[in-house]
Write an enzyme that holds these catalytic residues in place. Structure first.
Site, short mmCIF file in Angstrom:
data_model
loop_
_atom_site.label_atom_id
_atom_site.label_comp_id
_atom_site.label_asym_id
_atom_site.label_seq_id
_atom_site.Cartn_x
_atom_site.Cartn_y
_atom_site.Cartn_z
N CYS A 1 -3.62 -10.58 -6.22
CA CYS A 1 -2.71 -9.58 -6.57
C CYS A 1 -1.64 -10.03 -7.66
O CYS A 1 -1.19 -11.51 -7.18
CB CYS A 1 -2.19 -8.50 -5.67
SG CYS A 1 -0.93 -7.42 -6.74
N CYS B 1 5.49 -9.36 -4.70
CA CYS B 1 5.67 -8.93 -3.07
C CYS B 1 5.90 -9.42 -2.18
O CYS B 1 5.09 -9.88 -1.99
CB CYS B 1 5.49 -8.02 -3.36
SG CYS B 1 4.80 -6.43 -4.51
N CYS C 1 4.11 -9.27 1.46
CA CYS C 1 2.95 -8.97 1.05
C CYS C 1 1.51 -9.84 1.38
O CYS C 1 2.22 -10.73 0.49
CB CYS C 1 2.17 -8.36 -0.16
SG CYS C 1 1.03 -7.43 -0.09
N CYS D 1 -6.89 7.62 2.31
CA CYS D 1 -6.13 7.03 1.06
C CYS D 1 -6.78 5.25 0.52
O CYS D 1 -6.85 4.39 1.77
CB CYS D 1 -4.67 6.26 1.92
SG CYS D 1 -3.38 5.90 1.15
N CYS E 1 -6.09 10.54 -1.49
CA CYS E 1 -5.02 10.06 -2.05
C CYS E 1 -5.29 8.23 -2.82
O CYS E 1 -6.33 7.81 -2.58
CB CYS E 1 -3.89 9.20 -0.55
SG CYS E 1 -2.30 8.80 -1.04
N CYS F 1 3.66 10.34 -2.58
CA CYS F 1 4.00 9.93 -1.86
C CYS F 1 4.38 8.62 -1.90
O CYS F 1 3.96 7.36 -2.60
CB CYS F 1 2.21 9.43 -1.16
SG CYS F 1 2.81 8.58 0.85
N ARG G 1 5.44 9.57 7.13
CA ARG G 1 4.91 9.10 8.40
C ARG G 1 4.88 7.64 8.69
O ARG G 1 5.83 7.25 8.03
CB ARG G 1 3.86 8.37 7.00
CG ARG G 1 2.45 7.85 8.16
CD ARG G 1 1.45 7.46 6.19
NE ARG G 1 1.07 8.89 6.17
CZ ARG G 1 0.86 9.43 5.17
NH1 ARG G 1 0.87 8.45 3.41
NH2 ARG G 1 0.98 10.35 4.34
N1 SAM Z 1 -0.48 -2.26 -5.06
C1 SAM Z 1 -0.26 -1.27 -4.90
C2 SAM Z 1 1.36 -1.16 -4.59
O1 SAM Z 1 1.78 -1.94 -4.11
O2 SAM Z 1 1.65 -0.34 -4.82
C3 SAM Z 1 -0.70 -1.11 -3.32
C4 SAM Z 1 -1.01 -1.34 -1.94
S1 SAM Z 1 0.40 -1.94 -1.84
C5 SAM Z 1 -0.20 -2.88 -0.35
C6 SAM Z 1 0.83 -0.37 -0.30
C7 SAM Z 1 2.26 -0.73 0.08
O3 SAM Z 1 2.23 -1.17 1.28
C8 SAM Z 1 3.57 -1.31 -0.46
O4 SAM Z 1 4.34 -0.86 -1.28
C9 SAM Z 1 4.25 -1.71 1.00
O5 SAM Z 1 5.46 -0.74 0.86
C10 SAM Z 1 3.59 -1.48 1.90
N2 SAM Z 1 3.23 -2.71 2.89
C11 SAM Z 1 2.72 -4.06 2.34
N3 SAM Z 1 2.84 -5.27 2.70
C12 SAM Z 1 3.03 -4.53 3.91
C13 SAM Z 1 3.65 -5.35 5.23
N4 SAM Z 1 3.68 -6.98 5.48
N5 SAM Z 1 4.65 -4.21 6.14
C14 SAM Z 1 5.12 -3.36 5.96
N6 SAM Z 1 4.97 -2.27 4.47
C15 SAM Z 1 3.42 -3.90 3.85
C1 DTB Z 2 1.81 2.92 2.31
O1 DTB Z 2 3.26 3.14 2.70
N1 DTB Z 2 1.79 2.01 3.68
C2 DTB Z 2 0.38 1.46 3.27
C3 DTB Z 2 -0.25 2.33 2.83
N2 DTB Z 2 1.16 2.94 2.27
C4 DTB Z 2 -1.42 2.56 1.46
C5 DTB Z 2 -0.44 -0.34 4.11
C6 DTB Z 2 0.34 -0.73 5.02
C7 DTB Z 2 -0.20 -1.61 4.72
C8 DTB Z 2 0.22 -2.63 5.89
C9 DTB Z 2 -0.38 -4.18 5.28
C10 DTB Z 2 -1.46 -4.59 5.27
O2 DTB Z 2 -1.57 -3.88 5.76
O3 DTB Z 2 -2.02 -5.62 4.49
FE1 SF4 Z 3 0.01 -6.41 -5.10
FE2 SF4 Z 3 0.46 -6.70 -2.26
FE3 SF4 Z 3 2.75 -5.86 -4.32
FE4 SF4 Z 3 0.82 -4.28 -3.83
S1 SF4 Z 3 2.20 -5.10 -2.48
S2 SF4 Z 3 1.66 -5.15 -5.65
S3 SF4 Z 3 -1.14 -5.76 -3.37
S4 SF4 Z 3 1.66 -8.39 -3.91
#
Ligand code: SAM
Ligand code: DTB
Ligand code: SF4
Length: 338
Positions: free
Chosen positions: A73, A77, A80, A117, A148, A208, A280
């Protein structure tokens, strides 16, 4: 804190909520903080009271997640595993084949999931990907499941296309307070997030939207995040509260875990400020004790992700979750009640 409660007599634990004043948006930070800081038993009593006025307290909605496009990506973030800016060691993959997504959804449906989702590690979907994601929504919808997606930022016409395909929910988190946002993400702004949420809402897709706690933010950031969510033109239908899963190789890989009672306070405040939303209990449950999860359900959480993995990180898995829900006397929510 004593003073704040005195300044808000309607928050006195001995009084019932005032239906005109207390508990209606817009929320101010001071009001939200006064609720957040109530003695824990008063906070939980209020949260559970609000919960029972709006939901069956012994039902939890079960969602299943699938990563349809993993890693690589361009966003940065700090939490992530999927950002190409960090060295998490995750292998990037291309967008999954439509038929494979539908087959995975069918398996999840046959195992009892009612909402599916699909998440992609994109800044925003490219036009060339839209036909495939539209076909995924149509295919999963045809299985009789709620759909979703979470694909990053959307233009209004992209949201409209997804709505026409039958998309029920779009997940797009604000993640933290406006103040703390730039500490965590530099490749987009808090305002960008709100803009996409507007496009989703205007297209008629249910929103959501939630965030992450335990990213080194202050209490005020958690409160401000929830105030922003509660004061949106309409509160989100679902509010995911994620507890940070620290991922090695990311800037937040060494973040100190949030104190569990503080986490439960955030859940309770979300429940009180957004009485009709599904709250959630999202990422981070593998690091929670059964007792902590039980407190979160008591505080008003009524939705979880089921399955062994979330997008890339671990989740408790079906056996552990069904054992916990059985011990608590909690049943899955029927789709029509969601
Ligand atoms: N790329 C898209 C975005 O960022 O909107 C969708 C996928 S992203 C992984 C969805 C959500 O997962 C993020 O907004 C964040 O709230 C959550 N998330 C990602 N990594 C995480 C982590 N290590 N621990 C907790 N929540 C996480
Ligand atoms: C959200 O708030 N939590 C979910 C979903 N929306 C897409 C994702 C959590 C991701 C947790 C880290 C991972 O699995 O990489
Ligand atoms: Fe990309 Fe992860 Fe950020 Fe979603 S949360 S925009 S997958 S870096």
């Amino acid at each position: 804190m004593e003073n704040k409660v005195d300044m808000h007599p309607e928050l006195s634990p001995n009084l019932t909520p005032d239906p005109i004043g207390w508990g209606l948006p817009p929320w101010t930070r001071a009001e939200a903080e006064a609720v957040h800081d109530l003695p824990f038993n008063d906070l939980l009593f209020r949260a559970q009271t609000v919960h029972r006025e709006n939901f069956d307290p012994n039902r939890v909605q079960l969602s299943r997640l699938l990563s349809i496009k993993t890693g690589g990506c361009p966003e940065d973030c700090g939490y992530c595993s999927q950002s190409s800016h960090h060295q998490s060691g995750l292998k990037a993959s291309k967008l999954m084949e439509v038929q494979r997504v539908i087959a995975e959804a069918r398996t999840a449906r046959d195992a009892g999931a009612t909402r599916y989702c699909m998440g992609a590690a994109w800044r925003s979907p490219k036009e060339r990907d839209m036909d495939a994601v539209v076909a995924m929504v149509e295919g999963v919808k045809a299985l009789g499941m709620e759909t979703c997606m979470t694909l990053g930022m959307l233009e209004f016409d992209q949201a409209q296309r997804l709505k026409q395909a039958g998309l029920d929910y779009y997940n797009h988190n604000i993640d933290t307070s406006e103040r703390y946002y730039s500490e965590v993400i530099s490749t987009r702004t808090f305002a960008d997030r709100l803009e996409t949420l507007g496009h989703v809402r205007d297209s008629g897709i249910k929103v959501c939207c939630g965030g992450i706690v335990g990213m080194g933010e202050e209490k005020a950031d958690r409160i401000d995040m929830l105030v922003t969510l509660a004061n949106l033109p309409e509160p989100p239908d679902s509010v995911p509260i994620n507890m940070l899963i620290p991922i090695e190789g990311t800037p937040l890989g060494e973040a100190e875990a949030i104190e569990p009672i503080e986490f439960v306070r955030a859940i309770a405040l979300a429940r009180i400020m957004m009485p009709k939303s599904h709250v959630r209990l999202s990422a981070g449950r593998t690091a929670m004790s059964d007792e902590m999860q039980a407190l979160c359900f008591f505080a008003g959480a009524n939705s979880i992700f089921v399955g062994d993995i979330l997008l890339t990180a671990e989740n408790p898995g079906e056996d552990k979750d069904s054992a916990l829900l059985r011990r608590l006397g909690i049943k899955p929510m029927e789709p029509e009640a969601q």
